[in-house]
Design an enzyme around this catalytic site. Structure first.
Site, PDB file in Angstrom:
ATOM      1  N   HIS A  81      -5.471  -4.449  -4.801  1.00 59.55           N
ATOM      2  CA  HIS A  81      -5.504  -3.019  -4.458  1.00 59.55           C
ATOM      3  C   HIS A  81      -4.441  -2.695  -3.397  1.00 59.55           C
ATOM      4  O   HIS A  81      -3.690  -1.730  -3.534  1.00 59.55           O
ATOM      5  CB  HIS A  81      -6.911  -2.646  -3.961  1.00 59.55           C
ATOM      6  CG  HIS A  81      -7.051  -1.224  -3.535  1.00 59.55           C
ATOM      7  ND1 HIS A  81      -7.821  -0.305  -4.209  1.00 59.55           N
ATOM      8  CD2 HIS A  81      -6.516  -0.535  -2.479  1.00 59.55           C
ATOM      9  CE1 HIS A  81      -7.740   0.878  -3.603  1.00 59.55           C
ATOM     10  NE2 HIS A  81      -6.954   0.754  -2.544  1.00 59.55           N
ATOM     11  N   GLU A  82      -4.380  -3.531  -2.357  1.00 60.58           N
ATOM     12  CA  GLU A  82      -3.411  -3.269  -1.277  1.00 60.58           C
ATOM     13  C   GLU A  82      -1.985  -3.522  -1.746  1.00 60.58           C
ATOM     14  O   GLU A  82      -1.059  -2.816  -1.353  1.00 60.58           O
ATOM     15  CB  GLU A  82      -3.728  -4.121  -0.037  1.00 60.58           C
ATOM     16  CG  GLU A  82      -5.097  -3.857   0.581  1.00 60.58           C
ATOM     17  CD  GLU A  82      -5.393  -2.393   0.833  1.00 60.58           C
ATOM     18  OE1 GLU A  82      -4.466  -1.626   1.181  1.00 60.58           O
ATOM     19  OE2 GLU A  82      -6.556  -1.992   0.654  1.00 60.58           O
ATOM     20  N   GLN A  91      -0.132   3.837   3.892  1.00 64.12           N
ATOM     21  CA  GLN A  91      -1.280   4.694   4.236  1.00 64.12           C
ATOM     22  C   GLN A  91      -1.231   5.171   5.686  1.00 64.12           C
ATOM     23  O   GLN A  91      -1.980   6.068   6.065  1.00 64.12           O
ATOM     24  CB  GLN A  91      -2.596   3.941   4.002  1.00 64.12           C
ATOM     25  CG  GLN A  91      -2.834   3.613   2.545  1.00 64.12           C
ATOM     26  CD  GLN A  91      -4.161   2.914   2.368  1.00 64.12           C
ATOM     27  OE1 GLN A  91      -4.251   1.704   2.581  1.00 64.12           O
ATOM     28  NE2 GLN A  91      -5.190   3.663   2.016  1.00 64.12           N
ATOM     29  N   CYS A 104     -10.661   4.142  -1.913  1.00 66.29           N
ATOM     30  CA  CYS A 104      -9.421   4.030  -1.138  1.00 66.29           C
ATOM     31  C   CYS A 104      -9.506   4.992   0.032  1.00 66.29           C
ATOM     32  O   CYS A 104      -9.912   6.138  -0.145  1.00 66.29           O
ATOM     33  CB  CYS A 104      -8.238   4.379  -2.032  1.00 66.29           C
ATOM     34  SG  CYS A 104      -6.650   4.267  -1.194  1.00 66.29           S
ATOM     35  N   LEU A 105      -9.120   4.536   1.224  1.00 64.37           N
ATOM     36  CA  LEU A 105      -9.191   5.390   2.410  1.00 64.37           C
ATOM     37  C   LEU A 105      -8.320   6.636   2.261  1.00 64.37           C
ATOM     38  O   LEU A 105      -8.593   7.667   2.873  1.00 64.37           O
ATOM     39  CB  LEU A 105      -8.771   4.601   3.662  1.00 64.37           C
ATOM     40  CG  LEU A 105      -9.706   3.455   4.066  1.00 64.37           C
ATOM     41  CD1 LEU A 105      -9.109   2.665   5.227  1.00 64.37           C
ATOM     42  CD2 LEU A 105     -11.095   3.972   4.443  1.00 64.37           C
ATOM     43  N   HIS A 140      -0.515  -0.587  -3.285  1.00 63.01           N
ATOM     44  CA  HIS A 140      -0.029   0.402  -2.311  1.00 63.01           C
ATOM     45  C   HIS A 140       1.436   0.156  -1.937  1.00 63.01           C
ATOM     46  O   HIS A 140       2.207   1.105  -1.829  1.00 63.01           O
ATOM     47  CB  HIS A 140      -0.869   0.364  -1.029  1.00 63.01           C
ATOM     48  CG  HIS A 140      -2.119   1.190  -1.090  1.00 63.01           C
ATOM     49  ND1 HIS A 140      -2.113   2.552  -1.294  1.00 63.01           N
ATOM     50  CD2 HIS A 140      -3.420   0.846  -0.943  1.00 63.01           C
ATOM     51  CE1 HIS A 140      -3.361   3.003  -1.276  1.00 63.01           C
ATOM     52  NE2 HIS A 140      -4.184   1.989  -1.074  1.00 63.01           N
ATOM     53  N   GLY A 153      -9.309  -3.031   3.651  1.00 60.49           N
ATOM     54  CA  GLY A 153      -7.877  -3.269   3.569  1.00 60.49           C
ATOM     55  C   GLY A 153      -7.137  -2.010   3.967  1.00 60.49           C
ATOM     56  O   GLY A 153      -7.699  -0.910   3.911  1.00 60.49           O
TER      57      GLY A 153
HETATM   58 NI    NI Z   1      -6.259   2.042  -1.012  1.00 61.77          NI
END
Ligand code: NI
Length: 185
Positions: free
Chosen positions: A140-141, A50, A98-99, A144, A45
């Site tokens: 999760h997304e 991000q 998480c990226l 963000h 995702g």
């Molecule tokens: Ni993340």
């Protein structure tokens, strides 16, 4: 085009995203770039904050989380102006990463089932129920675009223990294979 992923500590990750309209500049290109960036960094995702845009947009590809033969359990999809309507069911633990916070993973408890409203790629409105791993990635997304991160869900003690590593990430002192933008470098 691969976009740099914003690292922990950048204020953009703490902003509540604003809604967008169909005429958002270069939206098509942004979506293409986000999918390419997610795939290259092996994410499931990616949310617009991000890639440095505080807007209510995220993409997910949960098909990667399922084994061959079960791929249709997952989805590969764009969520625009999403609004979480309901989260229900027992909370279950799953190890998230998480990226924007490379090399840190932790168990997060979230509810099993969600009901969410969103616009698709063509700005068509949907209201859907998701469960399991797909719901997990969406949760999760969705965090963000609300300016939240998975580490916010951890116990205060656990968060305190991660503080040093998080500080290092924001300074670029982390071993990562994809392109990132570090706020304190
Ligand atoms: Ni993340």
């Amino acid at each position: 085009m691969i976009l740099p992923i914003v690292a922990y500590g950048d204020p953009v990750l703490r902003k509540v995203g604003v809604e967008i309209t169909k005429d958002y500049p270069h939206l098509e290109k942004l979506l293409d770039d986000m999918f390419e960036t997610m795939e290259k960094s092996k994410g499931v995702g990616l949310a617009a904050p991000q890639v440095n845009k505080a807007i209510r947009l995220f993409i997910i590809d949960s098909t990667r989380m399922y084994d061959e033969g079960e791929k249709n359990e997952g989805i590969r999809q764009v969520f625009i102006n999403a609004k979480m309507l309901e989260e229900t069911g027992n909370e279950w633990a799953y190890e998230e990463g998480c990226l924007s916070i490379p090399n840190i993973r932790a168990e997060v408890f979230r509810e099993k089932k969600i009901r969410i409203q969103y616009l698709d790629h063509d700005f068509k409105k949907h209201e859907k129920i998701f469960t399991g791993l797909t719901a997990r990635v969406i949760q999760h997304e969705y965090d963000h675009i609300e300016g939240k991160l998975f580490i916010d869900h951890l116990q205060p003690l656990k968060r305190t223990l991660l503080k040093g590593r998080l500080e290092k990430i924001s300074k670029g002192k982390v071993d990562v294979e994809y392109k990132m933008k570090f706020p304190k470098l």
